[in-house]
Scaffold this motif. Structure first.
Motif, PDB file in Angstrom:
ATOM      1  N   LEU A  10     -43.649  20.586   7.660  1.00 36.69           N
ATOM      2  CA  LEU A  10     -44.437  19.595   6.934  1.00 36.69           C
ATOM      3  C   LEU A  10     -44.505  19.932   5.456  1.00 36.69           C
ATOM      4  CD1 LEU A  10     -47.436  19.508   9.434  1.00 36.69           C
ATOM      5  CD2 LEU A  10     -45.514  17.923   9.360  1.00 36.69           C
ATOM      6  N   PHE A  11     -44.512  18.881   4.623  1.00 39.37           N
ATOM      7  CA  PHE A  11     -44.537  19.077   3.175  1.00 39.37           C
ATOM      8  C   PHE A  11     -45.471  18.068   2.516  1.00 39.37           C
ATOM      9  CE2 PHE A  11     -41.090  22.008   3.376  1.00 39.37           C
ATOM     10  CZ  PHE A  11     -40.289  21.558   4.413  1.00 39.37           C
ATOM     11  N   GLY A  12     -46.510  18.559   1.874  1.00 37.30           N
ATOM     12  CA  GLY A  12     -47.372  17.716   1.061  1.00 37.30           C
ATOM     13  C   GLY A  12     -48.121  16.637   1.804  1.00 37.30           C
ATOM     14  N   VAL A  13     -48.684  16.941   2.953  1.00 35.24           N
ATOM     15  CA  VAL A  13     -49.397  15.944   3.752  1.00 35.24           C
ATOM     16  C   VAL A  13     -50.825  15.774   3.245  1.00 35.24           C
ATOM     17  CG1 VAL A  13     -50.291  15.381   6.042  1.00 35.24           C
ATOM     18  CG2 VAL A  13     -48.025  16.408   5.803  1.00 35.24           C
ATOM     19  N   ASP A  14     -51.230  14.534   3.030  1.00 34.25           N
ATOM     20  CA  ASP A  14     -52.619  14.177   2.734  1.00 34.25           C
ATOM     21  C   ASP A  14     -53.155  13.401   3.936  1.00 34.25           C
ATOM     22  OD1 ASP A  14     -51.671  13.451  -0.630  1.00 34.25           O
ATOM     23  OD2 ASP A  14     -52.688  15.248   0.109  1.00 34.25           O
ATOM     24  N   PHE A  15     -54.353  13.757   4.382  1.00 36.07           N
ATOM     25  CA  PHE A  15     -54.869  13.178   5.623  1.00 36.07           C
ATOM     26  C   PHE A  15     -56.390  13.184   5.563  1.00 36.07           C
ATOM     27  CE2 PHE A  15     -56.354  13.847  10.040  1.00 36.07           C
ATOM     28  CZ  PHE A  15     -55.768  12.763  10.672  1.00 36.07           C
ATOM     29  N   THR A  16     -57.007  12.060   5.900  1.00 35.47           N
ATOM     30  CA  THR A  16     -58.465  11.967   5.912  1.00 35.47           C
ATOM     31  C   THR A  16     -58.930  11.368   7.231  1.00 35.47           C
ATOM     32  OG1 THR A  16     -58.508  11.630   3.511  1.00 35.47           O
ATOM     33  CG2 THR A  16     -60.502  11.061   4.728  1.00 35.47           C
ATOM     34  N   LEU A  17     -59.890  12.012   7.861  1.00 36.93           N
ATOM     35  CA  LEU A  17     -60.424  11.540   9.142  1.00 36.93           C
ATOM     36  C   LEU A  17     -61.941  11.503   9.062  1.00 36.93           C
ATOM     37  CD1 LEU A  17     -59.672  10.797  12.111  1.00 36.93           C
ATOM     38  CD2 LEU A  17     -60.091  13.187  12.675  1.00 36.93           C
ATOM     39  N   GLU A  18     -62.506  10.334   9.351  1.00 40.14           N
ATOM     40  CA  GLU A  18     -63.956  10.179   9.301  1.00 40.14           C
ATOM     41  C   GLU A  18     -64.571  10.449  10.676  1.00 40.14           C
ATOM     42  OE1 GLU A  18     -65.405   9.822   6.550  1.00 40.14           O
ATOM     43  OE2 GLU A  18     -63.770   9.156   5.234  1.00 40.14           O
ATOM     44  N   ARG A  19     -65.865  10.615  10.692  1.00 36.71           N
ATOM     45  CA  ARG A  19     -66.594  10.886  11.925  1.00 36.71           C
ATOM     46  C   ARG A  19     -66.422   9.738  12.919  1.00 36.71           C
ATOM     47  NH1 ARG A  19     -68.650  13.046   7.681  1.00 36.71           N
ATOM     48  NH2 ARG A  19     -69.631  15.110   7.727  1.00 36.71           N
ATOM     49  N   GLY A  20     -66.125  10.085  14.156  1.00 38.72           N
ATOM     50  CA  GLY A  20     -65.988   9.091  15.202  1.00 38.72           C
ATOM     51  C   GLY A  20     -64.686   8.322  15.209  1.00 38.72           C
ATOM     52  N   ALA A  21     -63.785   8.592  14.253  1.00 36.64           N
ATOM     53  CA  ALA A  21     -62.506   7.882  14.198  1.00 36.64           C
ATOM     54  C   ALA A  21     -61.509   8.525  15.157  1.00 36.64           C
ATOM     55  CB  ALA A  21     -61.951   7.877  12.779  1.00 36.64           C
ATOM     56  N   VAL A  22     -60.514   7.741  15.555  1.00 33.68           N
ATOM     57  CA  VAL A  22     -59.465   8.228  16.448  1.00 33.68           C
ATOM     58  C   VAL A  22     -58.120   8.026  15.757  1.00 33.68           C
ATOM     59  CG1 VAL A  22     -58.339   7.985  18.694  1.00 33.68           C
ATOM     60  CG2 VAL A  22     -60.809   7.647  18.493  1.00 33.68           C
ATOM     61  N   ALA A  23     -57.374   9.107  15.574  1.00 35.06           N
ATOM     62  CA  ALA A  23     -56.057   9.034  14.945  1.00 35.06           C
ATOM     63  C   ALA A  23     -55.006   9.575  15.893  1.00 35.06           C
ATOM     64  CB  ALA A  23     -56.038   9.841  13.642  1.00 35.06           C
ATOM     65  N   THR A  24     -53.880   8.875  15.985  1.00 33.29           N
ATOM     66  CA  THR A  24     -52.749   9.395  16.751  1.00 33.29           C
ATOM     67  C   THR A  24     -51.632   9.765  15.785  1.00 33.29           C
ATOM     68  OG1 THR A  24     -51.884   7.173  17.117  1.00 33.29           O
ATOM     69  CG2 THR A  24     -53.270   8.103  18.839  1.00 33.29           C
ATOM     70  N   LEU A  25     -51.012  10.902  16.020  1.00 31.68           N
ATOM     71  CA  LEU A  25     -49.903  11.382  15.203  1.00 31.68           C
ATOM     72  C   LEU A  25     -48.622  11.189  16.005  1.00 31.68           C
ATOM     73  CD1 LEU A  25     -51.544  14.717  13.999  1.00 31.68           C
ATOM     74  CD2 LEU A  25     -51.668  12.450  12.935  1.00 31.68           C
ATOM     75  N   ASP A  26     -47.750  10.358  15.509  1.00 30.04           N
ATOM     76  CA  ASP A  26     -46.551   9.970  16.243  1.00 30.04           C
ATOM     77  C   ASP A  26     -45.309  10.339  15.441  1.00 30.04           C
ATOM     78  OD1 ASP A  26     -44.546   8.800  17.681  1.00 30.04           O
ATOM     79  OD2 ASP A  26     -45.073   6.755  17.122  1.00 30.04           O
ATOM     80  N   GLY A  27     -44.606  11.406  15.867  1.00 30.50           N
ATOM     81  CA  GLY A  27     -43.336  11.765  15.261  1.00 30.50           C
ATOM     82  C   GLY A  27     -43.489  12.747  14.133  1.00 30.50           C
ATOM     83  N   PRO A  28     -42.340  13.216  13.572  1.00 32.17           N
ATOM     84  CA  PRO A  28     -40.995  12.890  14.044  1.00 32.17           C
ATOM     85  C   PRO A  28     -40.530  13.776  15.201  1.00 32.17           C
ATOM     86  CG  PRO A  28     -40.850  14.212  12.086  1.00 32.17           C
ATOM     87  CD  PRO A  28     -42.316  14.003  12.331  1.00 32.17           C
ATOM     88  N   THR A  29     -41.129  14.965  15.366  1.00 31.55           N
ATOM     89  CA  THR A  29     -40.742  15.881  16.432  1.00 31.55           C
ATOM     90  C   THR A  29     -41.994  16.515  17.009  1.00 31.55           C
ATOM     91  OG1 THR A  29     -40.568  17.809  14.974  1.00 31.55           O
ATOM     92  CG2 THR A  29     -38.585  16.418  15.225  1.00 31.55           C
ATOM     93  N   PRO A  30     -41.919  17.024  18.263  1.00 32.07           N
ATOM     94  CA  PRO A  30     -43.070  17.746  18.811  1.00 32.07           C
ATOM     95  C   PRO A  30     -43.469  18.934  17.947  1.00 32.07           C
ATOM     96  CG  PRO A  30     -41.477  17.234  20.533  1.00 32.07           C
ATOM     97  CD  PRO A  30     -40.813  16.896  19.242  1.00 32.07           C
ATOM     98  N   GLU A  31     -42.488  19.604  17.356  1.00 34.95           N
ATOM     99  CA  GLU A  31     -42.789  20.765  16.521  1.00 34.95           C
ATOM    100  C   GLU A  31     -43.595  20.365  15.288  1.00 34.95           C
ATOM    101  OE1 GLU A  31     -39.543  21.510  19.204  1.00 34.95           O
ATOM    102  OE2 GLU A  31     -39.749  19.989  17.630  1.00 34.95           O
ATOM    103  N   ALA A  32     -43.229  19.250  14.679  1.00 36.62           N
ATOM    104  CA  ALA A  32     -43.959  18.780  13.499  1.00 36.62           C
ATOM    105  C   ALA A  32     -45.373  18.354  13.871  1.00 36.62           C
ATOM    106  CB  ALA A  32     -43.210  17.631  12.833  1.00 36.62           C
ATOM    107  N   ARG A  33     -45.502  17.652  14.994  1.00 36.80           N
ATOM    108  CA  ARG A  33     -46.840  17.230  15.415  1.00 36.80           C
ATOM    109  C   ARG A  33     -47.720  18.446  15.702  1.00 36.80           C
ATOM    110  NH1 ARG A  33     -43.638  13.570  18.470  1.00 36.80           N
ATOM    111  NH2 ARG A  33     -44.033  14.709  20.409  1.00 36.80           N
ATOM    112  N   THR A  34     -47.165  19.422  16.409  1.00 40.47           N
ATOM    113  CA  THR A  34     -47.933  20.621  16.733  1.00 40.47           C
ATOM    114  C   THR A  34     -48.296  21.395  15.479  1.00 40.47           C
ATOM    115  OG1 THR A  34     -46.977  20.841  18.943  1.00 40.47           O
ATOM    116  CG2 THR A  34     -47.866  22.841  17.941  1.00 40.47           C
TER     117      THR A  34
END
Length: 238
Positions: free
Chosen positions: A21-45
């Motif tokens: 991963l390179f330069g990821v910006d990510f914001t998650l609020e309370r009670g929200a549900v986010a799914t991360l899809d792709g590109p590989t299982p290694e990247a998601r993990t």
């Protein structure tokens, strides 16, 4: 930790964890549900582990309630994971010699919670997942669907702020119960999955696309989704 309403619950800023991963910006609020899809299982993990404080980023920062996780001591970080995070992995790791209620209470007791309180919390969350009548049954006496629900219930029994699910093997009905219970309890969920049906059910999918080394990752979502993009930061307010 500060819980000011203007502070995102979970935030990543220019997060880099080589080589995925390179330069990821990510914001998650309370009670929200986010799914991360792709590109590989290694990247998601890699992203799940970085957000959950299981690995230090090579660059950038991860913040929980405005506090940088990478600046905490190992002991402080362990306390955050124990108290504020819940984890759901592909391997359920239930103890076959313990019944459903005991399995659900075990992680809490290992973290120092009194047995009576841990068992009471376990019963409440088992009820949320329709398993209260199965509380005295052992994993081998449960159906596959019930085992899935027990695994999810155990991860949510202590009412964490964020539940991390890394490519779990869950049916759509179990995902539905997870999402509904999490939203009612105001638990944010980060679900890494390659299953399109799970992405749709969670309603707020995030596609993570890694680019060449040293360039900013792209976070994109379908245009019809009710999310806001600003300068590469995905706002997942519920």
């Amino acid at each position: 930790m500060s819980t000011a309403s203007t502070t995102p619950l979970l935030e990543a800023r220019n997060l880099t964890t080589l080589p995925q991963l390179f330069g990821v910006d990510f914001t998650l609020e309370r009670g929200a549900v986010a799914t991360l899809d792709g590109p590989t299982p290694e990247a998601r993990t890699a992203l799940v582990h970085a957000l959950a404080g299981l690995r230090h980023p090579d660059e950038g920062a991860v913040l929980l309630d405005g506090v940088r996780l990478d600046r905490l001591t190992d002991h402080e970080l362990s306390e955050v994971r124990r108290r504020d995070f819940g984890f759901l992995f592909s391997d359920g790791m239930l103890v076959p010699e313990l019944n459903a209620q005991e399995n659900c209470a075990l992680p809490q007791m290992l973290a120092g919670t009194d047995r009576a309180e841990a068992m009471a919390r376990a019963l409440r969350v088992l009820r949320d997942f329709g398993l209260d009548e199965m509380r005295e049954r052992f994993p081998g006496q449960l159906s596959a669907a019930q085992v899935q629900r027990l695994t999810v219930a155990r991860a949510m029994a202590h009412r964490p702020k964020v539940l991390f699910a890394d490519d779990p093997s869950l049916t759509e009905s179990t995902i539905s119960a997870l999402v509904d219970t999490a939203r009612e309890a105001e638990i944010a969920v980060v679900l890494a999955t390659a299953e399109p049906s799970l992405t749709v059910r969670a309603q707020r999918p995030v596609r993570l696309n890694t680019r060449a080394k040293r360039t900013r990752s792209a976070l994109s979502v379908p245009a019809q989704r009710p999310v806001r993009l600003s300068e590469g930061t995905l706002d997942l307010a519920a």
